[in-house]
Motif scaffolding. Structure first.
Motif, PDB file in Angstrom:
ATOM      1  N   MET A 450     -41.075  55.922  15.728  1.00 42.15           N
ATOM      2  CA  MET A 450     -41.602  57.283  15.659  1.00 42.15           C
ATOM      3  C   MET A 450     -40.821  58.282  16.499  1.00 42.15           C
ATOM      4  N   PHE A 451     -40.469  57.931  17.750  1.00 42.40           N
ATOM      5  CA  PHE A 451     -39.779  58.861  18.639  1.00 42.40           C
ATOM      6  C   PHE A 451     -38.511  58.218  19.202  1.00 42.40           C
ATOM      7  N   TYR A 452     -37.451  59.022  19.290  1.00 35.44           N
ATOM      8  CA  TYR A 452     -36.233  58.582  19.958  1.00 35.44           C
ATOM      9  C   TYR A 452     -36.370  58.818  21.466  1.00 35.44           C
ATOM     10  N   GLY A 453     -35.911  57.842  22.243  1.00 33.89           N
ATOM     11  CA  GLY A 453     -35.958  57.960  23.701  1.00 33.89           C
ATOM     12  C   GLY A 453     -34.677  58.496  24.290  1.00 33.89           C
ATOM     13  N   THR A 454     -33.871  59.206  23.489  1.00 30.03           N
ATOM     14  CA  THR A 454     -32.633  59.816  23.978  1.00 30.03           C
ATOM     15  C   THR A 454     -32.508  61.198  23.357  1.00 30.03           C
ATOM     16  N   THR A 455     -31.743  62.067  23.998  1.00 26.51           N
ATOM     17  CA  THR A 455     -31.463  63.385  23.461  1.00 26.51           C
ATOM     18  C   THR A 455     -30.189  63.919  24.091  1.00 26.51           C
ATOM     19  N   ALA A 456     -29.494  64.774  23.345  1.00 29.43           N
ATOM     20  CA  ALA A 456     -28.284  65.408  23.866  1.00 29.43           C
ATOM     21  C   ALA A 456     -28.538  66.839  24.300  1.00 29.43           C
ATOM     22  N   SER A 457     -29.526  67.493  23.703  1.00 28.14           N
ATOM     23  CA  SER A 457     -29.760  68.899  24.000  1.00 28.14           C
ATOM     24  C   SER A 457     -31.182  69.201  24.462  1.00 28.14           C
ATOM     25  N   GLY A 458     -32.048  68.203  24.478  1.00 27.91           N
ATOM     26  CA  GLY A 458     -33.427  68.429  24.886  1.00 27.91           C
ATOM     27  C   GLY A 458     -33.643  68.156  26.364  1.00 27.91           C
ATOM     28  N   LYS A 459     -34.903  68.021  26.731  1.00 23.43           N
ATOM     29  CA  LYS A 459     -35.287  67.741  28.116  1.00 23.43           C
ATOM     30  C   LYS A 459     -35.155  66.244  28.373  1.00 23.43           C
ATOM     31  N   TYR A 461     -35.547  64.469  31.088  1.00 22.81           N
ATOM     32  CA  TYR A 461     -36.524  63.789  31.935  1.00 22.81           C
ATOM     33  C   TYR A 461     -37.699  63.243  31.114  1.00 22.81           C
ATOM     34  N   LEU A 462     -37.793  63.660  29.832  1.00 27.89           N
ATOM     35  CA  LEU A 462     -38.836  63.136  28.951  1.00 27.89           C
ATOM     36  C   LEU A 462     -38.383  61.916  28.155  1.00 27.89           C
ATOM     37  N   ASP A 463     -37.124  61.502  28.320  1.00 34.15           N
ATOM     38  CA  ASP A 463     -36.618  60.347  27.571  1.00 34.15           C
ATOM     39  C   ASP A 463     -37.485  59.104  27.741  1.00 34.15           C
ATOM     40  N   PRO A 464     -37.808  58.690  28.982  1.00 36.14           N
ATOM     41  CA  PRO A 464     -38.633  57.476  29.124  1.00 36.14           C
ATOM     42  C   PRO A 464     -40.014  57.637  28.491  1.00 36.14           C
TER      43      PRO A 464
END
Length: 544
Positions: A450-459, A461-464
Motif C-alpha cells: 500500500m505505501f512506499y517507505g522511501t521518497t526522493a522529494s517528500g518528507k 522523516y516519515l519513511d519509517p
C-alpha cells in the motif's frame, strides 16, 4: 438477456452511425472508420504514415482515468483531498466523460503549486506503463511518427509520453494558473488541438517525406472530431477489444522504468481507494504497536510478534557449504559463528531497499550491527534500535570513521548511496572494498502492498512510519559467499582494476542472486530525474 444484448448492439450501431455522419460531414467523404487492426492487416506500408492516437481510448487498458487523478490528489495534495475525490466518484460516473475529467481536475489540482510539480515525470509513468495494452503497443510501434492527444491535463501525460514512449507531439489540455498555483480550470481542448496537430503533421511531413495520417482511438475520442480531421483513416477500439488486451511486459518497455517516486504503492482504483481510506484509521495504531514491539522487546520475541502483525521476514544462507534454504535465527547465528569467530571488523555489503535494511540484516545474524548511511533523519536515527552513523560524502573522512567503527563491531554498508524500488542495482561505490580484506555480500528484497517507505522529494522523516503502516511488509535477507577483496574470491579471481572491479563484482554477485539488472546509474541520476537536484541536501531530513 436477448433484449439487453439487442439494445446494446442497437445503441452501439446508432452511436457509430451518428459519429460517422458527423465526421464525414466535418472531414469530407474520404474518411474511413475501421475496427481495431491486427499487425498483419497493417503490414509495413503504414510506417510512412503519421499516427494520431488517443491515449485513454487507444493505448491504455483501463476505461477510467480516475486512478491517475487520485494519485495527483494524494501525492500533490493530501489524504483529505483524495477522500473528497472518492466521495465525488458516484457523481462523476453520472456526468459525461468531458465533464467528469473537469470535475476530477478541479478537485485534484486546485491550489497545487505549479513550481515543483513533478508527478507527470516522477510518479505517473509507472502506473501508465502498467496500464498499457500489449496489442495496442504493437500497433503503436508500427509508426515512426506519433502524435498523441489526451483528455487529461498535459502536465499529467507529457512526461510519460515523451520520455518513455518517444511520442513526438503531445496535445493535452492546459490548466489555468493564478499566482503560481493551479486553479483547476481547464482550457477547451477542441480550440487548440486542431491547429497544433495540423501544424506538427505538416512540419514532420516536410522533414521526413512521409505522407498520410492514420487515427487510432476509442469511441469517445471520435466526439473530438477536430482531432481526427487530419486523418484519412480512423481505427476504433471498443471496450470489448480492450478487455482482451494483455498488459505490456516489463521487458517490452521502450525505456526501462528504474526510478519513480510517490508514497502510494497500489493502483488507486475506486475500490482500492476505498480500502485505503478504510485502512488508514487502523494503520496508525498498528504502526505504533509494531514500533513498540521492535524497540522494546528482545530479538527472540519481537521477530515472531512482528510476523504475527504482518511484517514477515525470510532469511536464507547461500554459500558453497550450504544449499539454498530457509533457516531459523539460531541456525544462522551458528553458521556465521563457525566461519567468523570474531564478530568485530566484519563488513556486510547490501543493496539498498529501505531504511530498515540494516535492521533486517541484524535480525538475520542474530546480533547487533552498526549501520552506516549517507543521510538519515534525526527522527529515524533517534528511534533506531541499533547504532546508526551518518557519513559525510567526504571519502577520506568517511574511511577513517568506518575504520574506527570496525574496531567496535560489524558494520553494514549500502554502497548504492540511495534506495531503488525496481529490480535494478545502482552503481556501487568502491569505498567498502578498502575497509577490510574480506566482505560478505547480502542480497535484500522487500515488498509492500500500500505505501512506499522511501521518497526522493517528500518528507523523509516519515519513511519509517509509512513502511510500518502497510497491512503487510515482506523482507528477504540472503547472505552470500564471502569475497576476498585483497587476492580474489573463492574461485581465485584476481583483481586487475583495483577496488572498482571489486565493487562491480559484488554488484553483479548480488544482482545475479536477486535476478536484478546492474546499471551504472548513481544517486545523482536519481535525484536529477525525480527531484531536479543532485541529491546533495541537508543530512538532517533527506534520504540515504
Amino acid at each position: 438477456m436477448c433484449s439487453k444484448a439487442f439494445y446494446r448492439s442497437f445503441s452501439f450501431l446508432s452511436l457509430y452511425r451518428l459519429l460517422l455522419r458527423r465526421l464525414k460531414f466535418a472531414h469530407g467523404t474520404n474518411l474511413k472508420l475501421q475496427k481495431f487492426p491486427s499487425l498483419d492487416s497493417l503490414g509495413t506500408s503504414y510506417t510512412r504514415h503519421h499516427l494520431v492516437f488517443d491515449l485513454e481510448g487507444g493505448l491504455l487498458r483501463s476505461t477510467t482515468t480516475f486512478p491517475y487523478f487520485m494519485l495527483v490528489a494524494l501525492e500533490a495534495g493530501s489524504f483529505l483531498r483524495g477522500l473528497a475525490l472518492l466521495l465525488l466518484y458516484p457523481l462523476i460516473c453520472c456526468l459525461s466523460h468531458d465533464m467528469g475529467i473537469r470535475v476530477m481536475t478541479m478537485v485534484a489540482f486546485c491550489g497545487v503549486r505549479v513550481k515543483g510539480f513533478r508527478l507527470g515525470r516522477a510518479v505517473l509513468p509507472k502506473h501508465f506503463l502498467e496500464d498499457v495494452g500489449l496489442e495496442a503497443f504493437e500497433v503503436f510501434g508500427k509508426f515512426n511518427t506519433r502524435i498523441c492527444f489526451s483528455g487529461m491535463p498535459r502536465v499529467m501525460v507529457e512526461g510519460f509520453l515523451k520520455e518513455y514512449l518517444g511520442v513526438e507531439v503531445v496535445v493535452g489540455r492546459e490548466i489555468r494558473e493564478f499566482g503560481g498555483y493551479f486553479t483547476g480550470l481547464m482550457e477547451d481542448q477542441g480550440k487548440m488541438a486542431l491547429p497544433e496537430v495540423k501544424r506538427e503533421v505538416e512540419l514532420h511531413a516536410k522533414q521526413s517525406g512521409k505522407n498520410g495520417v492514420v487515427g487510432f482511438g476509442g469511441l469517445q475520442a471520435l466526439s473530438a472530431c477536430d482531432i481526427f480531421s487530419t486523418c484519412k483513416e480512423v481505427y476504433l477500439v471498443s471496450e470489448a477489444d480492450k478487455r482482451k488486451w494483455q498488459s505490456l511486459p516489463r521487458s517490452r518497455y521502450p525505456k526501462p522504468l528504474i526510478f519513480h517516486d510517490g508514497r502510494i504503492a497500489l493502483r488507486p482504483t475506486p475500490l482500492k481507494s476505498l480500502s485505503l481510506f478504510l485502512w488508514l484509521p487502523l494503520s496508525v495504531p498498528l504502526a505504533i504497536t509494531r514500533a513498540i514491539a521492535f524497540l522494546l522487546l528482545p530479538r527472540y520475541l519481537h521477530i515472531p510478534i512482528l510476523a504475527c502483525l504482518g511484517m514477515v521476514s525470510r532469511k536464507i544462507i547461500k554459500n558453497s557449504q550450504y544449499n539454498e534454504q530457509t533457516c531459523t535465527d539460531a541456525e544462522i547465528t551458528r553458521q556465521v559463528a563457525d566461519t567468523d569467530n570474531c564478530f568485530k571488523g566484519h563488513v556486510y555489503v547490501c543493496n539498498h531497499r529501505t531504511l530498515f535494511d540494516p535492521l533486517y540484516i541484524s535480525g538475520a545474524l542474530g546480533r547487533d550491527v552498526i549501520a552506516t548511511t549517507y543521510s538519515v533523519s534525526r527522527v529515524a536515527e533517534f528511534l533506531s534500535p541499533i547504532k546508526t552513523i551518518r557519513l559525510t560524502r567526504n571519502k577520506e573522512v568517511d574511511r577513517k570513521k568506518m575504520e574506527t567503527l570496525l574496531s567496535e563491531g560489524e558494520i553494514v554498508v549500502c554502497p548504492e548511496g540511495t534506495t531503488c524500488r525496481e529490480p535494478y542495482l545502482l552503481r556501487f561505490s568502491p569505498l567498502f572494498a578498502e575497509l577490510n580484506p574480506v566482505i560478505t555480500p547480502v542480497a535484500l528484497t522487500s515488498h509492500v502492498g500500500m505505501f512506499y517507505g522511501t521518497t526522493a522529494s517528500g518528507k523523509k522523516y516519515l519513511d519509517p512510519l509509512y513502511f510500518v503502516m502497510n497491512p503487510s511488509a515482506h523482507y528477504t535477507v540472503e547472505i552470500l559467499d564471502k569475497v576476498d577483496t585483497s587476492n580474489g574470491d573463492n574461485l581465485g579471481k584476481q583483481w586487475r582494476n583495483g577496488y572498482y572491479e571489486v565493487a562491480n563484482y559484488v554488484q553483479s554477485k548480488i544482482g545475479k542472486a536477486l535476478g536484478f539488472e546492474c546499471t551504472k546509474l548513481t544517486r545523482r541520476d536519481k535525484y536529477l530525474m525525480l527531484a531536479d537536484n543532485e541529491g546533495i541536501v541537508e543530512a538532517v531530513s533527506n534520504e540515504r
